[in-house]
Write an enzyme that holds these catalytic residues in place. Structure first.
Site, mmCIF file in Angstrom:
data_model
loop_
_atom_site.group_PDB
_atom_site.id
_atom_site.type_symbol
_atom_site.label_atom_id
_atom_site.label_comp_id
_atom_site.label_asym_id
_atom_site.label_seq_id
_atom_site.Cartn_x
_atom_site.Cartn_y
_atom_site.Cartn_z
ATOM 1 N N LYS A 183 24.434 -16.707 -48.829
ATOM 2 C CA LYS A 183 24.439 -17.981 -48.107
ATOM 3 C C LYS A 183 23.406 -18.903 -48.756
ATOM 4 O O LYS A 183 22.214 -18.784 -48.516
ATOM 5 C CB LYS A 183 24.098 -17.707 -46.636
ATOM 6 C CG LYS A 183 23.527 -18.887 -45.851
ATOM 7 C CD LYS A 183 24.598 -19.834 -45.378
ATOM 8 C CE LYS A 183 23.981 -20.998 -44.641
ATOM 9 N NZ LYS A 183 23.318 -21.975 -45.527
ATOM 10 N N GLY A 202 12.872 -18.507 -46.887
ATOM 11 C CA GLY A 202 12.962 -19.790 -46.192
ATOM 12 C C GLY A 202 11.787 -19.959 -45.254
ATOM 13 O O GLY A 202 10.711 -19.378 -45.463
ATOM 14 N N SER A 203 11.992 -20.731 -44.207
ATOM 15 C CA SER A 203 10.878 -21.086 -43.330
ATOM 16 C C SER A 203 10.583 -19.983 -42.317
ATOM 17 O O SER A 203 11.437 -19.151 -42.007
ATOM 18 C CB SER A 203 11.222 -22.380 -42.595
ATOM 19 O OG SER A 203 12.360 -22.168 -41.787
ATOM 20 N N THR A 236 13.016 -19.921 -39.233
ATOM 21 C CA THR A 236 14.283 -19.215 -39.427
ATOM 22 C C THR A 236 14.027 -17.707 -39.504
ATOM 23 O O THR A 236 14.821 -16.910 -38.987
ATOM 24 C CB THR A 236 14.991 -19.716 -40.705
ATOM 25 O OG1 THR A 236 15.108 -21.133 -40.627
ATOM 26 C CG2 THR A 236 16.368 -19.120 -40.850
ATOM 27 N N GLY A 237 12.911 -17.325 -40.105
ATOM 28 C CA GLY A 237 12.559 -15.900 -40.170
ATOM 29 C C GLY A 237 12.460 -15.288 -38.788
ATOM 30 O O GLY A 237 12.965 -14.184 -38.522
ATOM 31 N N GLU A 285 10.911 -13.544 -46.868
ATOM 32 C CA GLU A 285 9.948 -14.219 -47.753
ATOM 33 C C GLU A 285 9.770 -15.616 -47.192
ATOM 34 O O GLU A 285 10.680 -16.445 -47.291
ATOM 35 C CB GLU A 285 10.488 -14.288 -49.178
ATOM 36 C CG GLU A 285 10.792 -12.950 -49.808
ATOM 37 C CD GLU A 285 9.557 -12.104 -50.045
ATOM 38 O OE1 GLU A 285 8.475 -12.663 -50.273
ATOM 39 O OE2 GLU A 285 9.680 -10.871 -49.973
ATOM 40 N N CYS A 336 6.951 -22.281 -52.849
ATOM 41 C CA CYS A 336 6.375 -21.460 -51.777
ATOM 42 C C CYS A 336 4.944 -21.056 -52.094
ATOM 43 O O CYS A 336 4.110 -20.965 -51.211
ATOM 44 C CB CYS A 336 7.241 -20.241 -51.519
ATOM 45 S SG CYS A 336 7.567 -19.287 -53.000
ATOM 46 N N GLU A 364 2.043 -25.574 -43.485
ATOM 47 C CA GLU A 364 2.668 -25.829 -44.777
ATOM 48 C C GLU A 364 3.350 -27.199 -44.786
ATOM 49 O O GLU A 364 4.184 -27.484 -43.931
ATOM 50 C CB GLU A 364 3.710 -24.740 -45.037
ATOM 51 C CG GLU A 364 4.361 -24.839 -46.395
ATOM 52 C CD GLU A 364 5.431 -23.767 -46.608
ATOM 53 O OE1 GLU A 364 6.235 -23.539 -45.692
ATOM 54 O OE2 GLU A 364 5.466 -23.175 -47.698
HETATM 55 P P1 NAD Z 1 15.066 -22.906 -43.945
HETATM 56 O O1 NAD Z 1 14.515 -21.746 -43.188
HETATM 57 O O2 NAD Z 1 15.343 -24.140 -43.208
HETATM 58 O O3 NAD Z 1 16.444 -22.514 -44.642
HETATM 59 C C1 NAD Z 1 16.554 -21.394 -45.484
HETATM 60 C C2 NAD Z 1 17.958 -20.824 -45.378
HETATM 61 O O4 NAD Z 1 18.145 -20.361 -44.054
HETATM 62 C C3 NAD Z 1 19.072 -21.843 -45.652
HETATM 63 O O5 NAD Z 1 20.108 -21.215 -46.366
HETATM 64 C C4 NAD Z 1 19.538 -22.215 -44.260
HETATM 65 O O6 NAD Z 1 20.879 -22.603 -44.209
HETATM 66 C C5 NAD Z 1 19.352 -20.894 -43.529
HETATM 67 N N1 NAD Z 1 19.215 -21.039 -42.074
HETATM 68 C C6 NAD Z 1 18.760 -22.110 -41.378
HETATM 69 N N2 NAD Z 1 18.824 -21.861 -40.052
HETATM 70 C C7 NAD Z 1 19.312 -20.600 -39.916
HETATM 71 C C8 NAD Z 1 19.595 -19.772 -38.803
HETATM 72 N N3 NAD Z 1 19.411 -20.184 -37.555
HETATM 73 N N4 NAD Z 1 20.058 -18.524 -39.038
HETATM 74 C C9 NAD Z 1 20.236 -18.066 -40.296
HETATM 75 N N5 NAD Z 1 20.022 -18.830 -41.389
HETATM 76 C C10 NAD Z 1 19.555 -20.078 -41.202
HETATM 77 O O7 NAD Z 1 14.060 -23.133 -45.166
HETATM 78 P P2 NAD Z 1 14.181 -24.239 -46.303
HETATM 79 O O8 NAD Z 1 13.733 -25.519 -45.700
HETATM 80 O O9 NAD Z 1 15.494 -24.174 -46.978
HETATM 81 O O10 NAD Z 1 13.111 -23.711 -47.343
HETATM 82 C C11 NAD Z 1 11.773 -24.061 -47.302
HETATM 83 C C12 NAD Z 1 10.931 -22.918 -46.795
HETATM 84 O O11 NAD Z 1 11.146 -21.757 -47.603
HETATM 85 C C13 NAD Z 1 9.461 -23.196 -46.908
HETATM 86 O O12 NAD Z 1 8.799 -22.776 -45.739
HETATM 87 C C14 NAD Z 1 9.009 -22.356 -48.086
HETATM 88 O O13 NAD Z 1 7.675 -21.990 -48.117
HETATM 89 C C15 NAD Z 1 9.888 -21.179 -47.965
HETATM 90 N N6 NAD Z 1 10.007 -20.492 -49.251
HETATM 91 C C16 NAD Z 1 9.429 -19.251 -49.370
HETATM 92 C C17 NAD Z 1 9.475 -18.571 -50.577
HETATM 93 C C18 NAD Z 1 8.890 -17.198 -50.720
HETATM 94 O O14 NAD Z 1 9.203 -16.503 -51.665
HETATM 95 N N7 NAD Z 1 8.039 -16.771 -49.831
HETATM 96 C C19 NAD Z 1 10.122 -19.164 -51.666
HETATM 97 C C20 NAD Z 1 10.685 -20.438 -51.513
HETATM 98 C C21 NAD Z 1 10.626 -21.080 -50.287
#
Ligand code: NAD
Length: 495
Positions: A189, A242-243, A246-247, A265, A300, A399
């Site tokens: 995804k 991701g964020s 969402t985690g 992550e 990140c 962040e």
């Molecule tokens: P996000 O959490 O908004 O989205 C990430 C993914 O999750 C997308 O594919 C999105 O469609 C999906 N998503 C959103 N809502 C969801 C839900 N309810 N259920 C399941 N999936 C869902 O994050 P973003 O804005 O795309 O990315 C930025 C964040 O990612 C920042 O916080 C950044 O620090 C983090 N990040 C971390 C690393 C790492 O390795 N630790 C690397 C890159 C980015």
């Protein structure tokens, strides 16, 4: 290397409406839903991606599960799987410029960096895990003479990979390559804000000979398609970048469904600690500026908190400002520019809100803080430095994920450690010092997945990136990531 002429040719290519890949077939969402893809370079529509429904997710998961049970991939001999993953890496290399420009049109990363960090890194990741396939042995455990204990490594089943919009190829490869190397099937995804380069990568994976159903792609809204994956009973593992928000949701979905294994992550607020005994303050300022401002801070591991020993605070900030003001922000597909566009309008607005709140909380704006090139319709922002940032402030704790750095002075090593560890995150860090013992003490005492010494950034496929605290769990990259996608099974044999 890429030339401006090559870039200009690639950026003019029309992009067809994009579909889902389920069981080897490209198809529309079951209800015909689409999402408009807007380029952050100029705010113009690029194309559409399919908005998968929960039914589409279900069909993709079933396809992935069926092929896993049939063994087309999960039981293929190691040499066969190695050959296909190597072929994917070769195809990425052959199409690197196209992949990089496509990704930049979608998410705004400056082209020089995109070329290196996206196809360049993704190809290396596929090669690393291709080579690991016939080198990851099981074990024979020490036992009494009348017993033989074998520890088998087995693929787990269906892996859901959910990735963000920054570095989608690199981060996508960190998930897909080890999951496939271990013999699993994958439902991928991408982020709705940057799906295009991953969709092209998946096309290349099919061209390389990956059997149908082994890798499926579900584009669409996180709240619909992502949630359906999180709640699915037949996804065995979700690997997510991701964020934090969402985690947390994914943990809740796992608890409410099949208790699937989760690797998260998440974000960071990484400290970059500069001691007065730094060998070359100019070099430290230059690398620290790149450590926060590259890709507009949408990294990140960005060094978003600079902690500076008080005796060199002013001298360091002066140099950091010079570096920040040297950076040319603009069209990410112009080679002359150093920093590109912010990926979405919403992200840019969030970054500007952080600036306003920091000013309201009493931090001092040294430079930047404003939107740029609004007349072009794209999303650009000045590299921004704040000083007088105290630990209780929003800018110290949270962040931004934008080109904004918080500078805080310290007076002793103990205080530097306390400040470095003074947030909920633990992803990355750096220490600048010419004292070797101090460098090792700092590495031991800072709670983060990586601590750079006398540099910021840089790491190979053979070392893990593993967050601590609320930056996540598990590791991307290295052989440790392969283990995440395997089950250990013991055969205890009475002789
Ligand atoms: P996000 O959490 O908004 O989205 C990430 C993914 O999750 C997308 O594919 C999105 O469609 C999906 N998503 C959103 N809502 C969801 C839900 N309810 N259920 C399941 N999936 C869902 O994050 P973003 O804005 O795309 O990315 C930025 C964040 O990612 C920042 O916080 C950044 O620090 C983090 N990040 C971390 C690393 C790492 O390795 N630790 C690397 C890159 C980015």
């Amino acid at each position: 290397m890429i030339t401006q002429v090559e870039i200009d040719g690639l950026r003019r290519q029309a992009i067809a409406p994009q579909k889902l890949l389920i069981n080897g077939e490209w198809q529309d969402a079951s209800d015909g839903g689409v999402i408009e893809v807007v380029s952050p370079i100029d705010g113009q529509k690029l194309t559409t991606i399919a908005a998968a429904t929960s039914d589409d997710v279900d069909v993709a998961v079933r396809a992935a599960g069926d092929v896993f049970e049939r063994g087309d991939w999960s039981r293929m001999a190691p040499a066969g799987r190695m050959k296909i993953l190597h072929k994917i890496a070769d195809l990425i290399d052959q199409n690197a410029k196209e992949l990089a420009v496509l990704g930049v049109r979608d998410n705004g990363t400056e082209i020089g960096m995109a070329l290196k960090a996206e196809p360049g890194s993704a190809a290396g990741t596929f090669r690393f895990y291709a080579e690991a396939i016939d080198k990851a042995y099981g074990e024979i455990a020490p036992t009494a003479d009348n017993v033989l204990a074998l520890v088998h490594r087995e693929p787990v089943g269906v892996v859901g990979a959910i990735v963000p919009w920054n570095f989608p190829l690199m981060i996508g490869a960190w998930k897909i390559a080890p999951a496939l190397a271990a013999g699993n099937s994958v439902v991928l995804k991408p982020s709705e804000a940057a799906s295009l380069s991953l969709l092209r990568l998946v096309e290349l994976c099919m061209e390389a000979g990956l059997p149908a159903g082994v890798l499926n792609v579900i584009t669409g809204n996180g709240a619909v398609a992502g949630e359906a994956m999180g709640l699915h009973q037949d996804i065995d593992i979700i690997t997510f970048t991701g964020s934090g928000g969402t985690g947390r949701r994914l943990m809740d979905y796992a608890a409410r469904s099949n208790m699937k294994r989760l690797y998260l992550e998440l974000g960071g607020k990484s400290p970059n600690v500069v001691f007065a005994d730094v060998e070359d303050i100019d070099h430290a300022a230059k690398v620290s500026a790149a450590g926060i401002f590259r890709n507009s801070g949408e990294v990140c591991v960005a060094g978003s908190r600079i902690l500076v020993e008080r005796s060199i605070h002013d001298a360091f900030v002066e140099r950091l400002k010079v570096q920040a003001e040297k950076l040319i922000v603009g069209d990410p597909l112009e080679l002359a520019n150093n920093i590109g566009a912010i990926t979405t309008k919403q992200q840019l607005e969030g970054d500007l809100d952080f600036v306003e709140r920091a000013i309201a909380e009493g931090a001092t704006l040294v430079c930047g803080g404003k939107q740029l090139h609004a007349e072009k319709g794209g999303y650009y922002m000045q590299p921004t430095i704040f000083t007088d940032v105290r630990p209780e402030m929003d800018l110290f704790q949270n962040e931004v994920f934008g080109p904004v750095v918080a500078v805080t002075p310290f007076d002793s090593e103990e205080e530097a450690i306390a400040l470095a560890n003074g947030t909920d995150f633990g992803l990355a860090a750096a220490v600048w010092t010419s004292n070797l013992s101090r460098a090792h003490r700092m590495v031991r005492n800072i709670k983060s997945g990586v601590v750079h010494v006398n540099t910021y950034g840089g790491a190979g496929n053979n070392v893990p990136l593993a967050g601590m605290k609320q930056s996540g769990n598990g590791a991307d990259k290295s052989l440790h990531a392969l283990e995440k996608f395997e089950n250990l099974k013991t055969a205890w044999i009475q002789l």
